[in-house]
Scaffold this motif. Sequence first.
Motif, PDB file in Angstrom:
ATOM      1  N   PHE B  22      62.494  69.408  71.317  1.00 22.09           N
ATOM      2  CA  PHE B  22      62.194  69.641  69.907  1.00 22.09           C
ATOM      3  C   PHE B  22      60.700  69.897  69.700  1.00 22.09           C
ATOM      4  N   MET B  23      59.892  69.141  70.421  1.00 23.99           N
ATOM      5  CA  MET B  23      58.455  69.309  70.219  1.00 23.99           C
ATOM      6  C   MET B  23      57.973  70.651  70.749  1.00 23.99           C
ATOM      7  N   ARG B  25      59.778  73.376  70.831  1.00 28.95           N
ATOM      8  CA  ARG B  25      60.245  74.350  69.834  1.00 28.95           C
ATOM      9  C   ARG B  25      59.363  74.313  68.571  1.00 28.95           C
ATOM     10  N   LEU B  26      59.035  73.119  68.148  1.00 30.61           N
ATOM     11  CA  LEU B  26      58.194  72.991  66.953  1.00 30.61           C
ATOM     12  C   LEU B  26      56.801  73.539  67.206  1.00 30.61           C
ATOM     13  N   PHE B  27      56.284  73.295  68.407  1.00 37.31           N
ATOM     14  CA  PHE B  27      54.969  73.818  68.736  1.00 37.31           C
ATOM     15  C   PHE B  27      55.003  75.346  68.658  1.00 37.31           C
ATOM     16  N   ILE B  29      57.168  77.364  66.850  1.00 36.99           N
ATOM     17  CA  ILE B  29      57.275  77.969  65.510  1.00 36.99           C
ATOM     18  C   ILE B  29      56.140  77.551  64.591  1.00 36.99           C
ATOM     19  N   GLN B  30      55.537  76.422  64.827  1.00 34.83           N
ATOM     20  CA  GLN B  30      54.481  75.968  63.906  1.00 34.83           C
ATOM     21  C   GLN B  30      53.087  76.393  64.341  1.00 34.83           C
ATOM     22  N   VAL B  31      52.840  76.348  65.631  1.00 31.68           N
ATOM     23  CA  VAL B  31      51.470  76.600  66.074  1.00 31.68           C
ATOM     24  C   VAL B  31      51.311  77.997  66.675  1.00 31.68           C
ATOM     25  N   ASP B  33      53.514  80.767  66.647  1.00 33.03           N
ATOM     26  CA  ASP B  33      54.008  81.929  65.908  1.00 33.03           C
ATOM     27  C   ASP B  33      53.483  81.877  64.475  1.00 33.03           C
ATOM     28  N   TYR B  36      55.587  83.080  60.401  1.00 38.31           N
ATOM     29  CA  TYR B  36      56.280  82.286  59.371  1.00 38.31           C
ATOM     30  C   TYR B  36      55.408  82.066  58.145  1.00 38.31           C
ATOM     31  N   GLU B  37      54.095  82.019  58.387  1.00 35.65           N
ATOM     32  CA  GLU B  37      53.211  81.824  57.245  1.00 35.65           C
ATOM     33  C   GLU B  37      53.281  83.020  56.295  1.00 35.65           C
ATOM     34  N   TYR B  39      55.859  85.045  55.992  1.00 35.86           N
ATOM     35  CA  TYR B  39      57.171  84.988  55.322  1.00 35.86           C
ATOM     36  C   TYR B  39      57.111  84.026  54.142  1.00 35.86           C
ATOM     37  N   ALA B  40      56.462  82.906  54.391  1.00 34.86           N
ATOM     38  CA  ALA B  40      56.411  81.867  53.359  1.00 34.86           C
ATOM     39  C   ALA B  40      55.683  82.389  52.134  1.00 34.86           C
TER      40      ALA B  40
END
Lengths: 474, 622
Positions: B22-23, B25-27, B29-31, B33, B36-37, B39-40
Amino acid sequence: MVQRNRIVANLDWVTILLWLLMISFGWMNIYSANIMEAHGGIFDFSQRFGKQLIWIGASLLLAMLMLVLDAKFYIYFSYLLYIVLLGVLLGVLVFGKEINGARSWFIIGGFQLQPSEFAKPITALALANLLTSHNYNIRRFWHLIKAFAIIAAPPMLILLQPDLGSVLVYSAFLLVLFREGFSSNIMMMLAALGLLFFTTLLLEKALLLLILFSITLILSMIIARSFKKGAVNAAIVAALFGILFGVNYLLQTEFSLFVLGLAALTPVAVIITINGFRLREYVQMKILAGLLISILFIISVDFAMNNVLKPHQQHRIYVTLGIEDDPQGVGYNVNQSKIAIGSGGFSGKGYLNGTQTKLHFVPEQSTDFIFCTVGEEWGFLGTSFVILLYVGFLLRIIVLAERQRSSFSRIFGYGFISIILIHFIVNVGMTIGLLPVIGIPLPFFSYGGSSLWTFTMFLFIFLRLDASRLELLR
Amino acid sequence: MNQYRDRRYVFAAAIILVGLLFMIRLFHIQVMDNSYEQYALSNAQSVRTIYPARGLIYDRTGKIMVYNKAAYDIMVIPRQLETFDTTELCAILKITRESARERLSSAKSYSYRVPSVFMKQVSYENAALLQEKMFQFPGLYVQTRTLREYTSPIASHALGYVGEVDQDHLDKDPYYQMGDYIGVSGVEKAYEEYLRGQKGKDIFLKDVHNQAIESYEEGKLDVSVEVGKNLTTTLDMELQAYGEELMSHYVGSVVALEPKSGEVLALVSAPSYSPDLLVGRSLGVEFGKLATDTLNPLFNRALMAQYPPGSTFKTIMGLIGLQEKVITKKTEHHCYYGFYVGNIHTACHLHETPLNLIEAIQNSCNTYFINVLKSILQDVKFASAAEAYDNWRQHLLSMGFAQSLGIELTNELNGNIPTSDYFNRIYGENHWNYLTIRSLAIGQGELLATPLQMANMAATIANRGYYITPHLISEIEGEESIDEAYAKKHYTSIDTSCYGPIVDGMDLVINGGAGSTARNAKIEGITVCGKTGTAENPHGNDHSIFIAFAPKINPKIAIAVYVENQGFGTTYAAPIASLMIEKYLTGEVKRTWYENWVKQLIQPVAPARKKDSIVNDTLQNN
Ligand SMILES: [Zn+2]
């Protein structure tokens, strides 16, 4: 009083601290996900964060109640509770209120309760009771079936309501059986079938057949330590397939490649079976049986997907597996969830500053998708914190479960671990787009009284049992 | 059961593994890629576009020509659609359910997130009704836009029209969005950037139901709407209308310029169409009708029709002869019904002989100007006829021929003056001389000019030696001046002194009594100078041509008239020019009988007919 003090002294305060951390951090995020400037303070009970405060307060009382009861109470009453539970589940089917298409709610005094949630700890109690009953041997077939029955009964009743998530959650109890000595071969076989299930959905059936046939062939060659026989069999199958394919093409009949492949395999399978009996090559026959079971499984999964599941359920599974694309429909939730989490970056947008969750782009942002708020506002630091919190919490419970003198306590502890673990995996996996959208809450974080109370009761029954860990309860 | 104790490690390992997975994957999509920002941001931002009113267009006297009316488009954002009562929607908009479904699916195929037009230009009543019930139809909203409205159904070719932006512009210019309007032709196109103004943008943070929650960044990124700039055209509405009226029975073109400024007073292309036709919802249908009309009303003849200049070109021949000093205004030539060398023959008509330059222009003598061409091409200054020819051609280029003059409208054509290479290719080097190309001397042959170039020629003569690039816009609101290119004097390679005799000849064409070829263009009290012409038309009757300017001293108007298939210049072109001049200079037309005749309310005395020609030359050039 003496006994009461002993309980307090024997309580595992590390776990309680982690639990408090989880519910308070959870509440902070629920507050953020629902805060609007127009609202009153945190005690605005018309809002979810206000209601959640009530649930939290009530769960503290529940926790104390669980601790006050005698440890033996849980053992003696486990079956009775279980039977009452089944009755209630039946009742909700008849008298329950339908919410979001699922008839799984009771409305009591303006509050909604979901009995299927409370079924989890009760099932764990009943299972622990069964596994610790006199002369119970998990390696015996009928004993195992009894365990399966206890696990399966609540979800069977729940299954009558369209609630896929609960079914998935109960399958986690198999992990408890594993800890208690359930054959690891069967566990692996179940895992293999799970893998085969997904590959059936992902790959062309004909391609899957080819892969399975190749594996079987290679296995049989290794076991027979002979290349020749396998090669001959492969050649026969290939030749037959070629002929059938040609005939199919010439006659313009519309048999699929999968059917043609099966037809080509059949004579060879028959020959191997006959030879197997004649020459007593049982290993080869076992391998062949494995292939046949796999093929039957593929066919039944395929049949179930197309004929048993409703179209929206099929669609949801396909979207999750990336076979179908639908950013506006089923995929929308996952997409928005990933956007919210992804936009948080390394350190997040700051508490109360998330846009995606607050502006309702993320559906169910305070229940099933609460993790999005964490991701958006606290960034990678926040999500890592939550994940480490869970990992730490679960590892701590393993330590507690393993220090029990009573098997009952240990089994119950593992029941708790399994249920929390499956919720954690499915919920977080769903929000970060690794797993299908199956609506189950993130324990201690998600908004909702039923789930918070359930997990709190679950935890504190275990902590009560743990407080009596030095006694031989059963 | 403790024999299975070690299985706790399987649990621990599984839990740690899941956490690790999970970490990672989170790293990612959050850090790692960053998409997403983006898109947001686009998720939460709602840009509300405010369309400005398009700039108004005035004529030169300050009368309004083009203004706006409000139009209401029903827009749809497919992503925000929820199920609603289609029956009611269809009832308000008076469309069928199938139509509604089609509109939705076409919007969806364009974009789920970007608004597209659900229905164009609904009536004010329907828009108001829908606006009231809008809460019932999430995903739809009413967008107010403006459409063009015209005070008078004239000048469609000059003004052009406004239509929906095409893919090409969408790709090139990020300003435009699907469904926006843009100037497609004419002034609307040329001055699009001034006329369109600036779309306003209010950026909101919105929730998933597209409800605006608050202004984004406190409105720092908002763009305030700017109304389009008003334009003043050089056109005189009354003159333009009058020209269109006079030409309404003919095919052809009238271009009138103010010589000293190059301002276009009237730009008539007949047949014409009302600019109202190409507005909004009717545009598609009407455009189709106009495009398939055999007389091709969409074709802007003033800028795109290329005709031989005919005898009007004799004025230019005279100018070049004088400039090259191969003739003087006293040079005389004899003419007995035409030009004869050996068996080569170009006819002329009966007139006195011999004629000097001024008289030759007055009488439009073919022989005289073939002799001028001879003198020019046999000029001893040049080594060969080809060299002399190229020099001759240079003079023409300096007068704006064989090139687009540079009026704001983009569809202007060049016309043609052949090069010496062209004749070298056809006849062989040194195998051609003035005899071979003598038809050029009388404005026929390969010569081609647009009516705009002809009017510019008249203006050049009126100015005695320079022209200013013809243009349609004299003032842009908020701009100090218009493009410098429209103020610059282009001096021709002919000295000012050469123009005198030519102007005198053009005076006599109208005011010279016997022998004048266009006495019918005479206006009492105004000295009109002009020259008739006939453009050979291999496809039918010849085209009637007239160029003129007036008054002789300090000219206020220069004009070129082409009337297709109407024979001699005198017949229709000259009267039309004369009436236009009268109208412009005096403000009214006193010769109503003459007007009526031009408008064919009275049958013409001598109906135009195709003249027999000898050796492909004109029998007669009046
Ligand atoms: Zn003559």
